[in-house]
Motif scaffolding. Structure first.
Motif, PDB file in Angstrom:
ATOM      1  N   THR A   1       0.831  -1.193   0.000  1.00 12.97           N
ATOM      2  CA  THR A   1       0.000   0.000   0.000  1.00 12.97           C
ATOM      3  C   THR A   1       0.874   1.254   0.000  1.00 12.97           C
ATOM      4  O   THR A   1       2.009   1.232   0.476  1.00 12.97           O
ATOM      5  N   PHE A   2       0.347   2.316  -0.556  1.00 17.05           N
ATOM      6  CA  PHE A   2       0.949   3.645  -0.473  1.00 17.05           C
ATOM      7  C   PHE A   2       0.060   4.487   0.422  1.00 17.05           C
ATOM      8  O   PHE A   2      -1.143   4.264   0.506  1.00 17.05           O
ATOM      9  N   TYR A   3       0.656   5.467   1.077  1.00 18.34           N
ATOM     10  CA  TYR A   3      -0.091   6.496   1.789  1.00 18.34           C
ATOM     11  C   TYR A   3       0.397   7.839   1.262  1.00 18.34           C
ATOM     12  O   TYR A   3       1.607   8.064   1.162  1.00 18.34           O
ATOM     13  N   ARG A   4      -0.537   8.702   0.902  1.00 18.33           N
ATOM     14  CA  ARG A   4      -0.141  10.070   0.603  1.00 18.33           C
ATOM     15  C   ARG A   4       0.365  10.645   1.917  1.00 18.33           C
ATOM     16  O   ARG A   4      -0.176  10.349   2.979  1.00 18.33           O
ATOM     17  N   SER A   5       1.404  11.470   1.888  1.00 17.01           N
ATOM     18  CA  SER A   5       2.016  11.941   3.115  1.00 17.01           C
ATOM     19  C   SER A   5       2.291  13.433   3.047  1.00 17.01           C
ATOM     20  O   SER A   5       2.308  14.033   1.971  1.00 17.01           O
ATOM     21  N   ASN A   6       2.529  14.009   4.211  1.00 12.75           N
ATOM     22  CA  ASN A   6       2.916  15.419   4.279  1.00 12.75           C
ATOM     23  C   ASN A   6       4.421  15.503   4.547  1.00 12.75           C
ATOM     24  O   ASN A   6       5.117  14.478   4.557  1.00 12.75           O
ATOM     25  N   ASP A   7       4.917  16.702   4.784  1.00 11.44           N
ATOM     26  CA  ASP A   7       6.353  16.878   5.007  1.00 11.44           C
ATOM     27  C   ASP A   7       6.851  16.209   6.288  1.00 11.44           C
ATOM     28  O   ASP A   7       8.053  15.990   6.442  1.00 11.44           O
ATOM     29  N   ASN A   8       5.954  15.885   7.198  1.00  8.25           N
ATOM     30  CA  ASN A   8       6.339  15.219   8.450  1.00  8.25           C
ATOM     31  C   ASN A   8       6.167  13.707   8.382  1.00  8.25           C
ATOM     32  O   ASN A   8       6.207  13.029   9.397  1.00  8.25           O
ATOM     33  N   TRP A   9       5.938  13.187   7.191  1.00  6.65           N
ATOM     34  CA  TRP A   9       5.764  11.748   6.941  1.00  6.65           C
ATOM     35  C   TRP A   9       4.582  11.168   7.719  1.00  6.65           C
ATOM     36  O   TRP A   9       4.625  10.041   8.166  1.00  6.65           O
ATOM     37  N   GLN A  10       3.527  11.936   7.869  1.00  8.20           N
ATOM     38  CA  GLN A  10       2.302  11.414   8.472  1.00  8.20           C
ATOM     39  C   GLN A  10       1.458  10.782   7.373  1.00  8.20           C
ATOM     40  O   GLN A  10       1.374  11.306   6.263  1.00  8.20           O
ATOM     41  N   ARG A  11       0.832   9.672   7.706  1.00 12.84           N
ATOM     42  CA  ARG A  11       0.046   8.938   6.719  1.00 12.84           C
ATOM     43  C   ARG A  11      -1.287   9.609   6.440  1.00 12.84           C
ATOM     44  O   ARG A  11      -2.023   9.948   7.348  1.00 12.84           O
ATOM     45  N   GLY A  12      -1.568   9.746   5.146  1.00 10.60           N
ATOM     46  CA  GLY A  12      -2.838  10.321   4.717  1.00 10.60           C
ATOM     47  C   GLY A  12      -3.633   9.294   3.921  1.00 10.60           C
ATOM     48  O   GLY A  12      -3.689   8.118   4.282  1.00 10.60           O
ATOM     49  N   ARG A  13      -4.222   9.717   2.818  1.00 11.83           N
ATOM     50  CA  ARG A  13      -5.069   8.861   1.989  1.00 11.83           C
ATOM     51  C   ARG A  13      -4.314   7.617   1.529  1.00 11.83           C
ATOM     52  O   ARG A  13      -3.169   7.691   1.097  1.00 11.83           O
ATOM     53  N   GLU A  14      -4.954   6.470   1.614  1.00 12.46           N
ATOM     54  CA  GLU A  14      -4.326   5.198   1.258  1.00 12.46           C
ATOM     55  C   GLU A  14      -4.614   4.836  -0.195  1.00 12.46           C
ATOM     56  O   GLU A  14      -5.735   4.983  -0.684  1.00 12.46           O
ATOM     57  N   ILE A  15      -3.573   4.361  -0.865  1.00  6.78           N
ATOM     58  CA  ILE A  15      -3.670   3.877  -2.246  1.00  6.78           C
ATOM     59  C   ILE A  15      -3.139   2.446  -2.204  1.00  6.78           C
ATOM     60  O   ILE A  15      -1.942   2.225  -2.090  1.00  6.78           O
ATOM     61  N   THR A  16      -4.030   1.493  -2.261  1.00  7.01           N
ATOM     62  CA  THR A  16      -3.679   0.119  -1.953  1.00  7.01           C
ATOM     63  C   THR A  16      -3.695  -0.795  -3.179  1.00  7.01           C
ATOM     64  O   THR A  16      -4.368  -0.498  -4.174  1.00  7.01           O
TER      65      THR A  16
ATOM     66  N   LYS B   1      -9.544  -5.063   6.401  1.00  9.58           N
ATOM     67  CA  LYS B   1      -9.199  -4.250   7.570  1.00  9.58           C
ATOM     68  C   LYS B   1     -10.095  -3.034   7.548  1.00  9.58           C
ATOM     69  O   LYS B   1     -10.750  -2.737   6.552  1.00  9.58           O
ATOM     70  N   ARG B   2     -10.138  -2.315   8.652  1.00  8.39           N
ATOM     71  CA  ARG B   2     -10.983  -1.142   8.749  1.00  8.39           C
ATOM     72  C   ARG B   2     -10.249   0.058   8.170  1.00  8.39           C
ATOM     73  O   ARG B   2      -9.091   0.317   8.493  1.00  8.39           O
ATOM     74  N   TYR B   3     -10.916   0.777   7.287  1.00  9.36           N
ATOM     75  CA  TYR B   3     -10.342   1.966   6.663  1.00  9.36           C
ATOM     76  C   TYR B   3     -11.067   3.203   7.183  1.00  9.36           C
ATOM     77  O   TYR B   3     -12.280   3.179   7.355  1.00  9.36           O
ATOM     78  N   GLU B   4     -10.313   4.265   7.421  1.00 15.46           N
ATOM     79  CA  GLU B   4     -10.917   5.549   7.806  1.00 15.46           C
ATOM     80  C   GLU B   4     -11.740   6.095   6.644  1.00 15.46           C
ATOM     81  O   GLU B   4     -12.820   6.614   6.820  1.00 15.46           O
ATOM     82  N   ALA B   5     -11.163   5.985   5.449  1.00 15.78           N
ATOM     83  CA  ALA B   5     -11.840   6.398   4.209  1.00 15.78           C
ATOM     84  C   ALA B   5     -11.590   5.283   3.205  1.00 15.78           C
ATOM     85  O   ALA B   5     -10.580   4.593   3.290  1.00 15.78           O
ATOM     86  N   PRO B   6     -12.500   5.070   2.276  1.00 18.45           N
ATOM     87  CA  PRO B   6     -12.267   3.998   1.309  1.00 18.45           C
ATOM     88  C   PRO B   6     -10.952   4.236   0.560  1.00 18.45           C
ATOM     89  O   PRO B   6     -10.668   5.365   0.147  1.00 18.45           O
ATOM     90  N   PRO B   7     -10.117   3.192   0.421  1.00 15.93           N
ATOM     91  CA  PRO B   7      -8.828   3.393  -0.234  1.00 15.93           C
ATOM     92  C   PRO B   7      -8.979   3.534  -1.750  1.00 15.93           C
ATOM     93  O   PRO B   7      -9.942   3.044  -2.336  1.00 15.93           O
ATOM     94  N   LEU B   8      -8.017   4.207  -2.341  1.00 19.49           N
ATOM     95  CA  LEU B   8      -7.914   4.220  -3.793  1.00 19.49           C
ATOM     96  C   LEU B   8      -7.180   2.937  -4.187  1.00 19.49           C
ATOM     97  O   LEU B   8      -6.425   2.387  -3.379  1.00 19.49           O
ATOM     98  N   LEU B   9      -7.361   2.473  -5.400  1.00 16.20           N
ATOM     99  CA  LEU B   9      -6.665   1.266  -5.852  1.00 16.20           C
ATOM    100  C   LEU B   9      -5.512   1.646  -6.768  1.00 16.20           C
ATOM    101  O   LEU B   9      -5.657   2.518  -7.632  1.00 16.20           O
TER     102      LEU B   9
END
Length: 188
Positions: free
Chosen positions: A48-63, A69-77
Motif C-alpha cells: 500500500t501507499f499512503y499520501r504523506s505530508n512533510d512530516n511523513w504522516q500517513r494520509g489517503r491510502e492507495i492500496t 481491515k478497517r479503513y478511515e476512508a475507502p482506499p484508492l486502488l
C-alpha cells in the motif's frame, strides 16, 4: 508529458535509496512494480501507499487491493489511480509499505519534474541506485553465505586464533620464516 522523478528511501537507512522516473499518466501499480524491481524484491505480498505530508504522516491510502481491515476512508486502488492525480505539491511525499508481515517501509519523495522524456528509457525506470539493498528474506552482504564458507575453508580462519604471533617457552618471539632467521641464514 510530465516525467516525475522520485527518490525511494529505505525507511531505516536513508543512505540506501533508488531514484525512479515515471510518467504522470502512469499508475501507482507501475510505481509499486518499479520500486520492487529496484530493490530486487519479489511481487508476492500485500502493499500500500499512503499520501504523506512533510512530516511523513500517513494520509489517503492507495492500496494494491482492498484488504480485510478497517479503513478511515475507502482506499484508492493502485491499478486505477494515476500518479499525477495524487501530486498535490512540488515536494509530494508518499509512504510505501510492502509485505505487511515483514513491514518493509519506504519513504517516496518527489525530487524532480521534467517535461522532456528520455527516448532511451522505458518508463517507469530506475535511474539511480545508491547503497546495497537489504535481502527481502534475510541478510545479504557483499558475499553470499556459500562464498563465506569457501573463504573460511580456503584460509582456514581458525588456525592461529589464540594469539597474534608465536612465542617460545621463555615468552620470546620466535623468528619468522620470511626473515630467514629460522633456517639459520645470516645476512651479510
Amino acid at each position: 508529458m510530465a516525467v516525475l522523478k522520485f527518490r525511494v528511501y529505505l525507511e531505516e537507512d536513508d543512505s540506501i535509496y533508488r531514484d525512479v522516473a515515471i510518467k504522470h499518466t502512469q499508475s501507482f501499480f507501475q510505481l509499486h512494480q518499479v520500486i520492487l524491481k529496484s530493490y530486487e524484491f519479489d511481487n508476492k505480498h500485500q502493499a500500500t501507499f499512503y499520501r504523506s505530508n512533510d512530516n511523513w504522516q500517513r494520509g489517503r491510502e492507495i492500496t494494491l487491493e482492498k484488504y480485510e481491515k478497517r479503513y478511515e476512508a475507502p482506499p484508492l486502488l493502485m491499478q486505477e489511480t494515476l500518479i499525477g492525480s495524487e501530486i498535490k505539491n512540488p515536494s509530494q511525499k508518499f509512504i510505501y509499505i510492502y509485505d505487511f508481515v515483514k513491514n518493509w517501509s519506504f519513504l517516496v519523495e518527489l525530487i524532480g519534474v521534467t517535461k522532456d522524456e528520455n527516448s532511451r528509457l522505458e518508463y517507469p525506470a530506475v535511474i539511480r541506485t545508491e547503497g546495497i539493498a537489504p535481502s527481502q528474506n534475510g541478510t545479504k552482504g557483499l558475499m553470499g553465505h556459500d562464498k563465506l564458507s569457501e573463504v573460511e575453508e580456503k584460509y582456514d580462519l581458525l588456525i592461529g586464533t589464540e594469539g597474534f604471533g608465536e612465542k617460545n617457552e621463555d615468552g620470546e618471539d620466535l623468528p619468522s620464516e620470511e626473515s630467514g632467521e629460522a633456517s639459520g641464514e645470516e645476512e651479510q
